[in-house]
Design a protein around this motif. Structure first.
Motif, PDB file in Angstrom:
ATOM      1  N   LEU A   7       0.829  -1.208   0.000  1.00 51.16           N
ATOM      2  CA  LEU A   7       0.000   0.000   0.000  1.00 51.16           C
ATOM      3  C   LEU A   7       0.860   1.252   0.000  1.00 51.16           C
ATOM      4  N   THR A  10       2.136   1.816  -3.653  1.00 44.67           N
ATOM      5  CA  THR A  10       1.137   2.376  -4.568  1.00 44.67           C
ATOM      6  C   THR A  10       0.718   3.768  -4.125  1.00 44.67           C
ATOM      7  N   PHE A 136       4.705  -6.154  -5.003  1.00 47.52           N
ATOM      8  CA  PHE A 136       4.906  -5.966  -6.430  1.00 47.52           C
ATOM      9  C   PHE A 136       5.130  -4.490  -6.721  1.00 47.52           C
ATOM     10  N   ILE A 210      -1.419   3.784 -16.742  1.00 46.11           N
ATOM     11  CA  ILE A 210      -2.075   3.282 -15.532  1.00 46.11           C
ATOM     12  C   ILE A 210      -3.570   3.623 -15.547  1.00 46.11           C
ATOM     13  N   PHE A 212      -5.355   4.943 -18.143  1.00 47.93           N
ATOM     14  CA  PHE A 212      -5.902   4.978 -19.503  1.00 47.93           C
ATOM     15  C   PHE A 212      -6.144   6.421 -19.932  1.00 47.93           C
TER      16      PHE A 212
ATOM     17  N   PHE B 208      -6.733   0.744  -7.328  1.00 47.09           N
ATOM     18  CA  PHE B 208      -7.603  -0.252  -6.706  1.00 47.09           C
ATOM     19  C   PHE B 208      -6.846  -1.166  -5.757  1.00 47.09           C
ATOM     20  N   SER B 209      -5.638  -0.751  -5.314  1.00 46.72           N
ATOM     21  CA  SER B 209      -4.850  -1.682  -4.506  1.00 46.72           C
ATOM     22  C   SER B 209      -5.582  -2.080  -3.228  1.00 46.72           C
ATOM     23  N   LEU B 213      -6.368  -5.942  -2.485  1.00 48.30           N
ATOM     24  CA  LEU B 213      -5.792  -6.588  -1.296  1.00 48.30           C
ATOM     25  C   LEU B 213      -6.899  -7.112  -0.386  1.00 48.30           C
ATOM     26  N   GLY B 234     -10.530  -1.918 -15.879  1.00 46.39           N
ATOM     27  CA  GLY B 234      -9.193  -2.179 -16.403  1.00 46.39           C
ATOM     28  C   GLY B 234      -8.115  -2.070 -15.337  1.00 46.39           C
ATOM     29  N   ILE B 235      -8.206  -1.017 -14.508  1.00 47.48           N
ATOM     30  CA  ILE B 235      -7.205  -0.834 -13.448  1.00 47.48           C
ATOM     31  C   ILE B 235      -7.318  -1.974 -12.434  1.00 47.48           C
ATOM     32  N   LYS B 238      -5.871  -5.268 -13.816  1.00 46.64           N
ATOM     33  CA  LYS B 238      -4.419  -5.269 -13.887  1.00 46.64           C
ATOM     34  C   LYS B 238      -3.815  -5.495 -12.499  1.00 46.64           C
ATOM     35  N   GLN B 239      -4.360  -4.785 -11.500  1.00 46.91           N
ATOM     36  CA  GLN B 239      -3.800  -4.937 -10.152  1.00 46.91           C
ATOM     37  C   GLN B 239      -4.117  -6.314  -9.569  1.00 46.91           C
ATOM     38  N   GLN B 242      -1.372  -8.334 -10.836  1.00 51.13           N
ATOM     39  CA  GLN B 242      -0.095  -7.938 -10.221  1.00 51.13           C
ATOM     40  C   GLN B 242       0.039  -8.466  -8.802  1.00 51.13           C
ATOM     41  N   PHE B 243      -1.075  -8.448  -8.065  1.00 50.77           N
ATOM     42  CA  PHE B 243      -0.999  -8.877  -6.671  1.00 50.77           C
ATOM     43  C   PHE B 243      -1.287 -10.370  -6.530  1.00 50.77           C
ATOM     44  N   ALA B 264      -7.992  -3.557 -20.883  1.00 53.19           N
ATOM     45  CA  ALA B 264      -7.434  -4.500 -19.918  1.00 53.19           C
ATOM     46  C   ALA B 264      -6.620  -5.600 -20.572  1.00 53.19           C
TER      47      ALA B 264
END
Lengths: 291, 378
Positions: A7, A10, A136, A210, A212, B208-209, B213, B234-235, B238-239, B242-243, B264
């Motif tokens: 966190l 990001t 990540f 990121i 768009f 959107f992390s 999570l 899309g975001i 992707k995350q 990634q996670f 996406a």
């Protein structure tokens, strides 16, 4: 712990985006004492310039970046001539309204040309990022953080150690005094607009992979960036950076540990807090508001 | 005296002229269409018009409706509610329009609804908020499945077909997303399941992390989602990758649109979505998709498929009723059972809902593949 670090990363990444746009706000404010509400649209235009150059004209990515930035410089110059310059002797409000009008015009012009569907833009690197244990690190966010650091260093050097930078700073502090000292004020303001538009465009190019590319790109970031520059101290370069980064981190942690739907509220709660307790922001203004 | 005489003559001449003009257009049945020509949804308005025109050409080529040719009268709703109301009233004032195509947006249908009741002529709509056809307006006829079916299809497919029980619901906090979340929670409850996570997010989020999570730590094995905007989707997608979240994903229609695929890319591979139009769902849909692509040079989607169906249903009802009188046409629409449209098979219920199910599609390496069609009898 892994979640905390993820966190944090990001948060800093998105905060760096806010910082970049906030820097543009601050520079124009310093030069003209006016808030440019079209600063977010500079980011949007920069991103669309990349879409046009790489996807419609098929230019290679790295060649498209300098061309996009040059286009942004031109847009900044035209913006100065069309939006600010005719109103330069008027008070604060007419100019601000003029920038809001320009922002609406720019968004809708792009809407006419490109439509509402978002476009995607590839990242600058082919590899998605680095995995360290559970955390990540997105390559694009890493790039944004590095570019922000470089820009801050450049900006510090430019304003404090070059004659041109000092002239621009003098202009922002007292236009009459500056012109008495032989500084071409109009030209300094022109340069500031060009530089701010390039800066905004660069922010747009960096976040496009990121977020768009859509007509809403500018407003999505600009409002937070504006809050960030107030928190940092409007008119202060370091303040814009610190404000942007802390806003990014606060809203990311707030979303994760308190509530996602109220994520946007955290940024503005912090803003309210500052306006109540320390309205001049963390770093305050270099020159107190003239009466 | 002579002046009055001239006036009377002029009035008679005018009336005669009008009668002649009306007689000239007697072989014509007009359908009014409210659609965005300007504003943010202008692009989709273009698709909607192409769909409607394709249907009109087909019908006219086959001899028209009761020997009359069908024509389309289009008004711009500017993608706003006031615009939609104004556009509808411009059309409503033309007494020779027999049926209307309303909007694909629920909020605009809501805005036009009082005027539609007042006019008392059939209006076909594409908005999917369930309550639109449940508020006593007997002139609304829906040519898309409403949202109460979308949640049931997502839940039934995830639980019965994929066999997954630990659900995370991710939804936009706007009216559409919250409505979907409520319906999906209820649908899961009918399977005896309680979602392990219900996570709302505000539209146009840059990151959107926190959401991803939360999904990760909830340990959910399937995500049911209601995303309003493709860039948010899309975001998130992707995350999610990634996670390292491995859960399956069954999403509302936005997950399989061409915009979502463009934004996406491969991060959506292997996901499932529900779609009211799927080109491979039936021979009718396949034929329409081919026709549409030849004219529009783009893939057919639900913006054009519902207007295509609506025009055909209007024509069928007027043919069945042998009349354009609103009450008779209404009866004929409600009597339609098992009509094979391109969105699905229409059987109108007393509320005016024509469709009662969805298609399930799978993203197979970036290609949207038809999986199956689910229809409900109730």
């Amino acid at each position: 712990m892994a979640i905390f670090l993820q966190l944090l990363f990001t948060g800093i990444g998105i905060g760096a985006v806010y910082s970049l746009v906030a820097l543009g706000f601050v520079l124009i404010y310093r030069a003209t004492n006016v808030v440019n509400f079209a600063q977010g649209e500079f980011a949007m235009l920069g991103a669309y310039a990349m879409v046009v150059l790489t996807q419609d004209l098929g230019l290679p990515y790295w060649a498209a970046i300098p061309i996009s930035l040059a286009v942004m410089g031109l847009i900044g110059a035209l913006f100065n001539l069309g939006v600010y310059y005719p109103l330069r002797h008027r008070s604060f409000l007419p100019v601000v309204i003029s920038t809001i009008g320009a922002s609406i015009l720019l968004t809708n012009s792009v809407l006419v040309g490109y439509g509402p569907a978002p476009e995607s833009l590839a990242g600058m690197f082919d590899f998605p990022g680095i995995q360290i244990g559970e955390v990540f690190l997105d390559s694009q966010y890493l790039l944004i953080i590095v570019v922000t650091i470089l820009l801050v260093a450049f900006q510090y050097f430019f304003f404090e150690h070059t004659l041109l930078g000092k002239k621009m700073q003098a202009t922002s502090q007292d236009k009459e005094m500056a012109s008495l000292l032989g500084i071409p004020v109009a030209r300094m303001i022109m340069l500031t607009f060009i530089y701010s538009a390039i800066l905004g465009g660069l922010a747009g190019i960096l976040v496009a992979p990121i977020l768009f590319v859509s007509v809403g790109l500018g407003s999505q970031v600009a409002l937070k960036a504006f809050a960030a520059s107030i928190i940092g101290g409007f008119g202060d370069v370091t303040g814009a950076i610190v404000g942007g980064l802390s806003l990014g981190v606060i809203e990311t942690f707030g979303a994760a540990y308190i509530s996602v739907p109220y994520k946007d509220a955290f940024a503005f709660l912090v803003l309210f807090g500052f306006l109540l307790i320390r309205p001049q922001g963390i770093f305050g203004e270099k020159v107190a508001q003239k009466a | 005296m002579s002046i009055r005489h001239t006036t009377v003559c002029a009035i008679i001449a005018l009336a005669l002229g009008c009668a002649v003009a009306q007689a000239a257009s007697a072989g014509e049945i007009k359908i009014g269409m409210v659609t965005p020509i300007t504003g943010p949804a202008a692009e989709s308005g273009k698709y909607a018009q192409i769909g409607a025109k394709l249907a009109i050409d087909e019908i006219n080529a086959a001899g028209g409706v009761n020997g009359n040719t069908l024509t389309l009268v289009v008004e711009d709703d500017q993608t706003t509610n006031p615009g939609a109301v104004a556009a509808f009233s411009r059309l409503a004032s033309q007494s020779d329009i027999s049926a209307f195509l309303g909007s694909i947006r629920s909020t605009q249908v809501d805005a036009m609804s009082p005027d539609i009741t007042k006019l008392g002529k059939p209006v076909f709509i594409g908005g999917t908020a369930p309550q639109l056809t449940h508020q006593g307006n007997q002139w609304l006829f829906r040519c898309r499945p409403n949202d109460s079916y979308s949640a049931r299809v997502i839940a039934d497919f995830g639980v019965d077909t994929l066999g997954l029980k630990k659900w995370a619901i991710v939804h936009s906090t706007d009216a559409f997303g919250t409505g979907g979340m409520t319906a999906l929670t209820a649908a899961l409850k009918s399977h005896g399941l309680e979602p392990t996570l219900v996570q709302g997010y505000p539209n146009q989020s840059p990151d959107f992390s926190a959401v991803v999570l939360a999904v990760k730590s909830s340990g959910a094995d399937v995500i049911g989602s209601y995303f309003t905007f493709e860039n948010d989707l899309g975001i998130f997608a992707k995350q999610l990758k990634q996670f390292g979240v491995q859960a399956k994903w069954v999403g509302s229609p936005s997950i399989s649109t061409s915009t979502a695929l463009k934004l996406a890319g491969p991060t959506l591979n292997g996901t499932y979505g529900i779609a009211d139009f799927a080109a491979d769902s039936s021979p009718e849909a396949k034929a329409f998709a081919a026709k549409y692509e030849a004219v529009a040079h783009a893939s057919a989607d639900n913006f054009s498929s519902w207007t295509f169906d609506a025009v055909h249903i209007a024509a069928k009802a007027m043919t069945d009723a042998k009349s354009t009188e609103p009450a008779k046409v209404r009866e004929a629409i409600l009597a339609i059972k098992g009509y094979k449209g391109v969105e699905g098979t229409y059987t109108f219920d007393q509320n005016g809902d024509g469709l009662h199910g969805y298609n399930i599609v799978k993203n197979d390496g970036g290609k949207i593949v038809f999986d199956k069609h689910v229809d409900y009898a109730d």
